[in-house]
Design a protein around this motif. Structure first.
Motif, PDB file in Angstrom:
ATOM      1  N   PRO A   1       0.809  -1.224   0.000  1.00 46.21           N
ATOM      2  CA  PRO A   1       0.000   0.000   0.000  1.00 46.21           C
ATOM      3  C   PRO A   1       0.841   1.272   0.000  1.00 46.21           C
ATOM      4  N   LEU A   2       2.040   1.218   0.593  1.00 41.01           N
ATOM      5  CA  LEU A   2       2.919   2.386   0.548  1.00 41.01           C
ATOM      6  C   LEU A   2       3.323   2.679  -0.895  1.00 41.01           C
ATOM      7  N   TRP A   3       3.685   1.641  -1.651  1.00 39.87           N
ATOM      8  CA  TRP A   3       4.028   1.830  -3.070  1.00 39.87           C
ATOM      9  C   TRP A   3       2.833   2.364  -3.845  1.00 39.87           C
ATOM     10  N   ALA A   4       1.652   1.791  -3.611  1.00 37.70           N
ATOM     11  CA  ALA A   4       0.455   2.247  -4.309  1.00 37.70           C
ATOM     12  C   ALA A   4       0.163   3.713  -3.998  1.00 37.70           C
ATOM     13  N   LEU A   5       0.401   4.120  -2.757  1.00 41.21           N
ATOM     14  CA  LEU A   5       0.187   5.510  -2.368  1.00 41.21           C
ATOM     15  C   LEU A   5       1.148   6.432  -3.114  1.00 41.21           C
ATOM     16  N   VAL A   6       2.420   6.045  -3.186  1.00 37.29           N
ATOM     17  CA  VAL A   6       3.419   6.873  -3.872  1.00 37.29           C
ATOM     18  C   VAL A   6       3.094   6.972  -5.365  1.00 37.29           C
ATOM     19  N   VAL A   7       2.730   5.854  -5.993  1.00 37.65           N
ATOM     20  CA  VAL A   7       2.394   5.867  -7.412  1.00 37.65           C
ATOM     21  C   VAL A   7       1.158   6.725  -7.665  1.00 37.65           C
ATOM     22  N   SER A   8       0.156   6.616  -6.805  1.00 35.49           N
ATOM     23  CA  SER A   8      -1.059   7.411  -6.970  1.00 35.49           C
ATOM     24  C   SER A   8      -0.763   8.901  -6.853  1.00 35.49           C
ATOM     25  N   LEU A   9       0.064   9.269  -5.893  1.00 36.70           N
ATOM     26  CA  LEU A   9       0.445  10.676  -5.756  1.00 36.70           C
ATOM     27  C   LEU A   9       1.211  11.149  -6.983  1.00 36.70           C
ATOM     28  N   HIS A  10       2.075  10.297  -7.515  1.00 34.95           N
ATOM     29  CA  HIS A  10       2.816  10.645  -8.738  1.00 34.95           C
ATOM     30  C   HIS A  10       1.850  10.870  -9.899  1.00 34.95           C
ATOM     31  N   ILE A  11       0.833  10.008 -10.030  1.00 30.40           N
ATOM     32  CA  ILE A  11      -0.134  10.149 -11.121  1.00 30.40           C
ATOM     33  C   ILE A  11      -0.925  11.439 -10.972  1.00 30.40           C
ATOM     34  N   VAL A  12      -1.340  11.745  -9.753  1.00 28.49           N
ATOM     35  CA  VAL A  12      -2.103  12.976  -9.515  1.00 28.49           C
ATOM     36  C   VAL A  12      -1.253  14.196  -9.847  1.00 28.49           C
ATOM     37  N   VAL A  13      -0.010  14.222  -9.383  1.00 22.00           N
ATOM     38  CA  VAL A  13       0.871  15.356  -9.653  1.00 22.00           C
ATOM     39  C   VAL A  13       1.133  15.484 -11.151  1.00 22.00           C
ATOM     40  N   ALA A  14       1.378  14.340 -11.811  1.00 23.35           N
ATOM     41  CA  ALA A  14       1.639  14.370 -13.257  1.00 23.35           C
ATOM     42  C   ALA A  14       0.426  14.858 -14.034  1.00 23.35           C
ATOM     43  N   SER A  15      -0.779  14.535 -13.563  1.00 24.26           N
ATOM     44  CA  SER A  15      -1.980  14.988 -14.263  1.00 24.26           C
ATOM     45  C   SER A  15      -2.142  16.497 -14.155  1.00 24.26           C
ATOM     46  N   PHE A  16      -1.738  17.074 -13.039  1.00 21.86           N
ATOM     47  CA  PHE A  16      -1.798  18.532 -12.912  1.00 21.86           C
ATOM     48  C   PHE A  16      -0.736  19.198 -13.785  1.00 21.86           C
ATOM     49  N   ARG A  17       0.431  18.556 -13.906  1.00 19.38           N
ATOM     50  CA  ARG A  17       1.479  19.131 -14.749  1.00 19.38           C
ATOM     51  C   ARG A  17       1.084  19.134 -16.213  1.00 19.38           C
ATOM     52  N   SER A  18       0.295  18.135 -16.633  1.00 20.26           N
ATOM     53  CA  SER A  18      -0.128  18.040 -18.024  1.00 20.26           C
ATOM     54  C   SER A  18      -1.442  18.767 -18.296  1.00 20.26           C
ATOM     55  N   ARG A  19      -1.940  19.462 -17.300  1.00 17.10           N
ATOM     56  CA  ARG A  19      -3.205  20.159 -17.438  1.00 17.10           C
ATOM     57  C   ARG A  19      -3.074  21.297 -18.447  1.00 17.10           C
ATOM     58  N   PRO A  20      -3.945  21.358 -19.448  1.00 21.49           N
ATOM     59  CA  PRO A  20      -3.850  22.428 -20.448  1.00 21.49           C
ATOM     60  C   PRO A  20      -4.134  23.791 -19.840  1.00 21.49           C
ATOM     61  N   THR A  21      -3.368  24.756 -20.221  1.00 24.16           N
ATOM     62  CA  THR A  21      -3.543  26.110 -19.708  1.00 24.16           C
ATOM     63  C   THR A  21      -4.446  26.958 -20.576  1.00 24.16           C
ATOM     64  N   GLY A  22      -4.711  26.502 -21.751  1.00 25.13           N
ATOM     65  CA  GLY A  22      -5.576  27.270 -22.633  1.00 25.13           C
ATOM     66  C   GLY A  22      -5.829  26.538 -23.914  1.00 25.13           C
ATOM     67  N   LEU A  23      -6.741  27.000 -24.740  1.00 25.19           N
ATOM     68  CA  LEU A  23      -7.066  26.362 -25.999  1.00 25.19           C
ATOM     69  C   LEU A  23      -6.141  26.874 -27.093  1.00 25.19           C
ATOM     70  N   PRO A  24      -5.749  25.993 -28.012  1.00 27.17           N
ATOM     71  CA  PRO A  24      -4.906  26.434 -29.128  1.00 27.17           C
ATOM     72  C   PRO A  24      -5.602  27.510 -29.926  1.00 27.17           C
ATOM     73  N   GLY A  25      -4.870  28.536 -30.244  1.00 25.95           N
ATOM     74  CA  GLY A  25      -5.427  29.605 -31.050  1.00 25.95           C
ATOM     75  C   GLY A  25      -6.294  30.578 -30.300  1.00 25.95           C
ATOM     76  N   ALA A  26      -6.374  30.374 -28.956  1.00 23.64           N
ATOM     77  CA  ALA A  26      -7.215  31.293 -28.185  1.00 23.64           C
ATOM     78  C   ALA A  26      -6.517  32.628 -28.015  1.00 23.64           C
TER      79      ALA A  26
END
Length: 222
Positions: A197-222
């Motif tokens: 469960p410790l590994w699963a917790l670390v991986v889940s936190l990594h996925i959550v952080v990575a999803s925020f890093r890949s979050r689009p900041t705006g629409l192309p051409g906007a």
């Protein structure tokens, strides 16, 4: 663009569910370890105390939800890894995850049966021998079979993540260390299974952080 945004939010939500899995399965493992004696303590055949029975019942209530959340966690890891994963390793990854859930539920069923057999057990009676069998069966499923399937799951996930560059090097090394621990250490060291469960917790936190890093900041051409 709405479909793309939804695709980014799904791994994030599933990553949060992975955190819930880690917390629930960790709590269930601690409760089972604290409530059901193992080793020489199981040989006495003494009935479980009221507090121990309450601990097992709480663990049994948590495990079904942990199993459901773990299926979401599998989806979160696969979504994070992305396309191009090795078919052989991905099959091993998925299969070991499903077998882990099956053996986890089997251990829960064995622990539930143990509650019934120890209610009026006394040392030296056939019911006490059945109680010892139930305790040994529960720990065999939990520490030998379930955790070794978890080891295969961790090792295959870490290998896929390394090959596709989805996991950082430190997370891959952590996964290999956890996998080896689950394979060779867990049956002999109490509570060593908490590394999963410790590994699963670390991986889940990594996925959550990575999803925020890949979050689009705006629409192309906007």
């Amino acid at each position: 663009m709405a479909m793309k945004a939804q695709a980014l939010r799904t791994p994030r939500a599933a990553g949060l569910v992975g955190i819930a899995f880690a917390v629930l399965i960790g709590a269930a493992i601690v409760l089972v370890r604290a409530s059901i004696p193992s080793g020489e303590g199981a040989l006495t055949g003494s009935p479980l105390s009221l507090s121990s029975r309450g601990g097992v019942q709480t663990a049994l209530a948590l495990i079904p939800f942990a199993g459901i959340f773990f299926l979401w966690f599998i989806g979160a890891v696969r979504a994070h890894v992305g396309p191009g994963e090795d078919k052989f390793l991905s099959t091993v990854f998925l299969g070991s995850g499903l077998v882990f859930v099956a053996t986890l539920f089997g251990a829960a069923a064995a622990a539930g049966s143990l509650l019934a057999t120890t209610e009026i057990a006394s040392p030296g009676t056939p019911r006490a021998e059945l109680s010892y069998f139930g305790q040994h069966f529960t720990y065999s499923l939990l520490t030998t079979y379930s955790m070794r399937m978890a080891a295969v799951f961790v090792l295959s996930a870490s290998t896929v993540g390394m090959r596709l560059g989805s996991f950082p090097r430190w997370l891959v090394l952590l996964g290999y260390l956890v996998g080896v621990t689950l394979l060779f250490v867990v049956p002999n060291v109490p509570l060593a299974e908490l590394v999963f469960p410790l590994w699963a917790l670390v991986v889940s936190l990594h996925i959550v952080v990575a999803s925020f890093r890949s979050r689009p900041t705006g629409l192309p051409g906007a």
